[in-house]
Design a protein around this motif. Structure first.
Motif, PDB file in Angstrom:
ATOM      1  N   ALA A 240       0.836  -1.214   0.000  1.00 14.79           N
ATOM      2  CA  ALA A 240       0.000   0.000   0.000  1.00 14.79           C
ATOM      3  C   ALA A 240       0.867   1.259   0.000  1.00 14.79           C
ATOM      4  N   TYR A 241       1.969   1.236   0.777  1.00  9.73           N
ATOM      5  CA  TYR A 241       2.882   2.384   0.845  1.00  9.73           C
ATOM      6  C   TYR A 241       3.514   2.645  -0.518  1.00  9.73           C
ATOM      7  N   PHE A 242       3.987   1.581  -1.182  1.00 14.22           N
ATOM      8  CA  PHE A 242       4.606   1.712  -2.497  1.00 14.22           C
ATOM      9  C   PHE A 242       3.634   2.337  -3.487  1.00 14.22           C
ATOM     10  N   GLU A 243       2.382   1.866  -3.431  1.00 12.18           N
ATOM     11  CA  GLU A 243       1.383   2.355  -4.388  1.00 12.18           C
ATOM     12  C   GLU A 243       1.107   3.842  -4.179  1.00 12.18           C
ATOM     13  N   SER A 244       1.007   4.269  -2.909  1.00 14.27           N
ATOM     14  CA  SER A 244       0.675   5.669  -2.628  1.00 14.27           C
ATOM     15  C   SER A 244       1.834   6.599  -2.960  1.00 14.27           C
ATOM     16  N   ILE A 245       3.071   6.155  -2.713  1.00 10.96           N
ATOM     17  CA  ILE A 245       4.237   7.021  -2.941  1.00 10.96           C
ATOM     18  C   ILE A 245       4.631   7.049  -4.420  1.00 10.96           C
ATOM     19  N   SER A 246       4.650   5.881  -5.055  1.00 18.68           N
ATOM     20  CA  SER A 246       5.151   5.808  -6.433  1.00 18.68           C
ATOM     21  C   SER A 246       4.130   6.296  -7.448  1.00 18.68           C
ATOM     22  N   GLY A 247       2.834   6.286  -7.075  1.00 17.10           N
ATOM     23  CA  GLY A 247       1.793   6.717  -8.008  1.00 17.10           C
ATOM     24  C   GLY A 247       1.470   5.692  -9.077  1.00 17.10           C
ATOM     25  N   VAL A 248       1.958   4.468  -8.913  1.00 17.22           N
ATOM     26  CA  VAL A 248       1.654   3.396  -9.869  1.00 17.22           C
ATOM     27  C   VAL A 248       0.495   2.585  -9.315  1.00 17.22           C
ATOM     28  N   SER A 249      -0.642   2.565 -10.039  1.00 15.76           N
ATOM     29  CA  SER A 249      -1.824   1.863  -9.495  1.00 15.76           C
ATOM     30  C   SER A 249      -1.711   0.351  -9.640  1.00 15.76           C
ATOM     31  N   ALA A 250      -1.167  -0.115 -10.785  1.00 14.26           N
ATOM     32  CA  ALA A 250      -1.034  -1.572 -10.964  1.00 14.26           C
ATOM     33  C   ALA A 250       0.251  -2.026 -10.290  1.00 14.26           C
ATOM     34  N   SER A 251       0.236  -2.058  -8.977  1.00  9.32           N
ATOM     35  CA  SER A 251       1.460  -2.377  -8.244  1.00  9.32           C
ATOM     36  C   SER A 251       1.598  -3.880  -8.077  1.00  9.32           C
ATOM     37  N   PHE A 252       2.679  -4.292  -7.381  1.00  4.38           N
ATOM     38  CA  PHE A 252       2.927  -5.723  -7.201  1.00  4.38           C
ATOM     39  C   PHE A 252       1.925  -6.376  -6.263  1.00  4.38           C
ATOM     40  N   GLY A 253       1.143  -5.560  -5.521  1.00  4.35           N
ATOM     41  CA  GLY A 253       0.131  -6.121  -4.616  1.00  4.35           C
ATOM     42  C   GLY A 253      -0.908  -6.929  -5.364  1.00  4.35           C
ATOM     43  N   GLU A 254      -1.306  -6.402  -6.535  1.00  3.80           N
ATOM     44  CA  GLU A 254      -2.296  -7.101  -7.351  1.00  3.80           C
ATOM     45  C   GLU A 254      -1.734  -8.429  -7.855  1.00  3.80           C
ATOM     46  N   MET A 255      -0.445  -8.396  -8.255  1.00  2.00           N
ATOM     47  CA  MET A 255       0.183  -9.623  -8.734  1.00  2.00           C
ATOM     48  C   MET A 255       0.292 -10.668  -7.622  1.00  2.00           C
ATOM     49  N   LEU A 256       0.662 -10.224  -6.423  1.00  6.64           N
ATOM     50  CA  LEU A 256       0.735 -11.137  -5.274  1.00  6.64           C
ATOM     51  C   LEU A 256      -0.601 -11.816  -5.032  1.00  6.64           C
ATOM     52  N   LEU A 257      -1.663 -11.014  -5.079  1.00 10.53           N
ATOM     53  CA  LEU A 257      -3.000 -11.548  -4.830  1.00 10.53           C
ATOM     54  C   LEU A 257      -3.392 -12.557  -5.907  1.00 10.53           C
ATOM     55  N   LEU A 258      -3.126 -12.205  -7.162  1.00  8.06           N
ATOM     56  CA  LEU A 258      -3.461 -13.118  -8.255  1.00  8.06           C
ATOM     57  C   LEU A 258      -2.730 -14.451  -8.096  1.00  8.06           C
ATOM     58  N   VAL A 259      -1.434 -14.383  -7.798  1.00  2.00           N
ATOM     59  CA  VAL A 259      -0.647 -15.613  -7.634  1.00  2.00           C
ATOM     60  C   VAL A 259      -1.167 -16.430  -6.454  1.00  2.00           C
ATOM     61  N   ALA A 260      -1.489 -15.740  -5.349  1.00  2.00           N
ATOM     62  CA  ALA A 260      -2.031 -16.445  -4.173  1.00  2.00           C
ATOM     63  C   ALA A 260      -3.348 -17.141  -4.519  1.00  2.00           C
ATOM     64  N   MET A 261      -4.217 -16.430  -5.259  1.00  2.00           N
ATOM     65  CA  MET A 261      -5.489 -17.016  -5.674  1.00  2.00           C
ATOM     66  C   MET A 261      -5.262 -18.218  -6.576  1.00  2.00           C
ATOM     67  N   TYR A 262      -4.328 -18.072  -7.522  1.00  2.00           N
ATOM     68  CA  TYR A 262      -4.011 -19.186  -8.430  1.00  2.00           C
ATOM     69  C   TYR A 262      -3.501 -20.398  -7.655  1.00  2.00           C
ATOM     70  N   PHE A 263      -2.636 -20.149  -6.664  1.00  2.00           N
ATOM     71  CA  PHE A 263      -2.109 -21.263  -5.863  1.00  2.00           C
ATOM     72  C   PHE A 263      -3.232 -21.938  -5.077  1.00  2.00           C
ATOM     73  N   HIS A 264      -4.126 -21.126  -4.494  1.00  2.00           N
ATOM     74  CA  HIS A 264      -5.224 -21.700  -3.707  1.00  2.00           C
ATOM     75  C   HIS A 264      -6.172 -22.521  -4.587  1.00  2.00           C
ATOM     76  N   SER A 265      -6.345 -22.095  -5.859  1.00  2.00           N
ATOM     77  CA  SER A 265      -7.233 -22.848  -6.762  1.00  2.00           C
ATOM     78  C   SER A 265      -6.455 -23.782  -7.686  1.00  2.00           C
ATOM     79  N   ASN A 266      -5.133 -23.920  -7.446  1.00  2.00           N
ATOM     80  CA  ASN A 266      -4.253 -24.855  -8.162  1.00  2.00           C
ATOM     81  C   ASN A 266      -4.177 -24.576  -9.673  1.00  2.00           C
ATOM     82  N   GLN A 267      -4.264 -23.316 -10.060  1.00  2.00           N
ATOM     83  CA  GLN A 267      -4.151 -22.953 -11.485  1.00  2.00           C
ATOM     84  C   GLN A 267      -2.701 -22.591 -11.805  1.00  2.00           C
ATOM     85  N   LEU A 268      -1.846 -23.608 -11.878  1.00  2.00           N
ATOM     86  CA  LEU A 268      -0.403 -23.364 -12.028  1.00  2.00           C
ATOM     87  C   LEU A 268      -0.055 -22.835 -13.419  1.00  2.00           C
ATOM     88  N   SER A 269      -0.798 -23.269 -14.439  1.00  2.00           N
ATOM     89  CA  SER A 269      -0.496 -22.788 -15.802  1.00  2.00           C
ATOM     90  C   SER A 269      -0.755 -21.279 -15.907  1.00  2.00           C
TER      91      SER A 269
END
Length: 449
Positions: A240-269
């Motif tokens: 959240a800090y990185f997003e507010s300071i850098s001004g980049v909305s598509a930050s790595f937080g979204e990627m982390l969440l997507l990967v976590a969701m993929y792992f939980h639903s076993n979508q490795l591809s």
């Protein structure tokens, strides 16, 4: 003379005595007239002959140029060969790397060894060497005291660090380079360093994270795994800090969440596709290589509760429509709503859904109606009989009215109407579906009461 020597030269110069002599002769000619060295290197790439000469000339040129914080000529040259659009050049240089590794590794005279040494020196030159005490404190008590922990990456080194990471990804993923223990250790130290909160810093963290997923063999000891877990935990905390300071909305937080969701639903591809698109190269990643990362993610770092709390902080997709493809935050929210994670962990999702409905346009995204349906179900139907309060909050009456403001007619209609017709139709669908579901569930709700 140089063109003749190159045109008649070997495709792989380090494979034969003649090839090595030809390369040495051309290298000496270029030392006599350094201004022609880069032109000769261009001929090498054009003919796809003598790759060792191309690297040797770049090494000579790198030694002569003033050392600065920018990306070196060696990194640019090798990255261009492996990540360029010319498949013939890529295959030719990949063969040079693969063949070079099959010979004795300690052959210091080989051009490949000199190239690897120079790249390693460049990498070590930008590593932060200050031990960070607060990072050690965050680790488990039983952590080894001699674990080397690097801290902040200097702002002027971030772009160079990203270029080096992408180059090593290309060398390992495209050219089949097998890193030595020293290379792997130093790479891991760079990947787990902490850049400043700038757009380039966000890019660096995203690259490092994808590189960890793509090359999990870089983490081989318990100490290295501990370092990686600490770094991933830091990513979650600082997002959240990185997003507010850098001004980049598509930050790595979204990627982390997507990967976590993929792992939980076993979508490795899907994880592999995400990694390749972020790194900007197509590399082969075996799903089996992700098994250790999956365990770390789902059991240590991103448990379902953490995923749920994190999901509501992910920005909604602006102007969401069917034209935007791929896995989006709306898919994450839908899955979590379906599994009743928000009610289970008492996380309010109403505001996120309302914001996303307000950020829609035509053509309608296919996930919007299922999202509304599953949201209505989670409002009216308790997650379990034992816990009848476990439901989501509905959209408020005022929020619904806000969407339709300005539709009453009059001369200021166009000024007052802030929301698109898509948003208004979706909210109307929500109201009608809600009323229908409420009537259908009256009997069940009465029994629960």
């Amino acid at each position: 003379v140089c063109r003749g020597l190159i045109k008649n030269g070997e495709r792989q110069d380090e494979e034969s005595v003649g090839g090595r002599r030809r390369t040495e002769a051309l290298r000496h000619l270029c030392k006599m007239n350094p201004s022609q060295a880069l032109r000769v290197r261009g001929m090498v790439v054009e003919e796809c002959h003598l790759p060792g000469l191309g690297v040797a000339l770049t090494l000579d040129h790198t030694k002569n140029e003033a050392s600065d914080d920018g990306v070196s000529d060696l990194v640019c040259f090798v990255s261009g060969l492996l990540l360029g659009t010319n498949a013939k050049v890529r295959t030719w240089f990949g063969t040079f790397i693969r063949n070079g590794q099959q010979r004795k590794r300690d052959n210091i005279s080989s051009v490949l060894w000199q190239m690897r040494r120079q790249l390693l020196l460049e990498l070590m030159g930008i590593l932060p060497t200050v031990r960070s005490t607060h990072i050690v404190e965050e680790a488990d008590v039983d952590m080894e005291p001699n674990v080397s922990v690097y801290s902040g990456l200097k702002e002027e080194h971030v772009v160079k660090a990203s270029a080096l990471l992408r180059l090593y990804c290309a060398l390992m993923g495209i050219a089949g380079l097998k890193p030595t223990d020293e290379e792997a250790e130093q790479l891991l130290q760079l990947m787990t360093s902490r850049p400043p909160a700038t757009p380039a810093g966000v890019r660096f963290v995203s690259l490092s994270f994808c590189m960890l997923l793509a090359f999990s063999t870089l983490v081989s000891t318990p100490e290295q795994e501990q370092l990686m877990v600490m770094w991933l935990s830091w990513m979650i905390k600082e997002e959240a800090y990185f997003e507010s300071i850098s001004g980049v909305s598509a930050s790595f937080g979204e990627m982390l969440l997507l990967v976590a969701m993929y792992f939980h639903s076993n979508q490795l591809s899907a994880i592999i596709d995400l990694v390749c698109s972020t790194l900007g190269m197509k590399i082969v990643i075996k799903p089996s290589s992700l098994s250790r990362m999956k365990t770390i993610f789902t059991q240590e770092i991103f448990t379902e509760q953490v995923v749920t709390a994190h999901a509501v902080r992910v920005p909604v997709t602006g102007n969401l429509s069917a034209n935007i493809t791929g896995f989006l935050p709306i898919h994450c929210i839908y899955q979590l709503l379906k599994s009743r994670s928000f009610t289970k962990h008492k996380v309010s999702i109403k505001d996120w859904i309302y914001r996303q409905l307000c950020e829609t346009t035509t053509p309608l995204h296919p996930q919007l109606l299922p999202l509304i349906d599953v949201y209505i179900n989670s409002i009216l139907t308790p997650a379990s009989k034992s816990n009848p309060e476990a439901t989501n909050q509905p959209v408020t009456e005022q929020e619904i009215l806000n969407v339709f403001q300005g539709l009453s007619g009059g001369e200021n209609t166009r000024l007052a109407q802030r929301y698109s017709i898509t948003t208004q139709l979706l909210v109307l669908y929500y109201v009608l579906s809600y009323e229908e579901a409420l009537l259908a569930n009256t009997k069940i709700l009465g029994m629960c009461e």
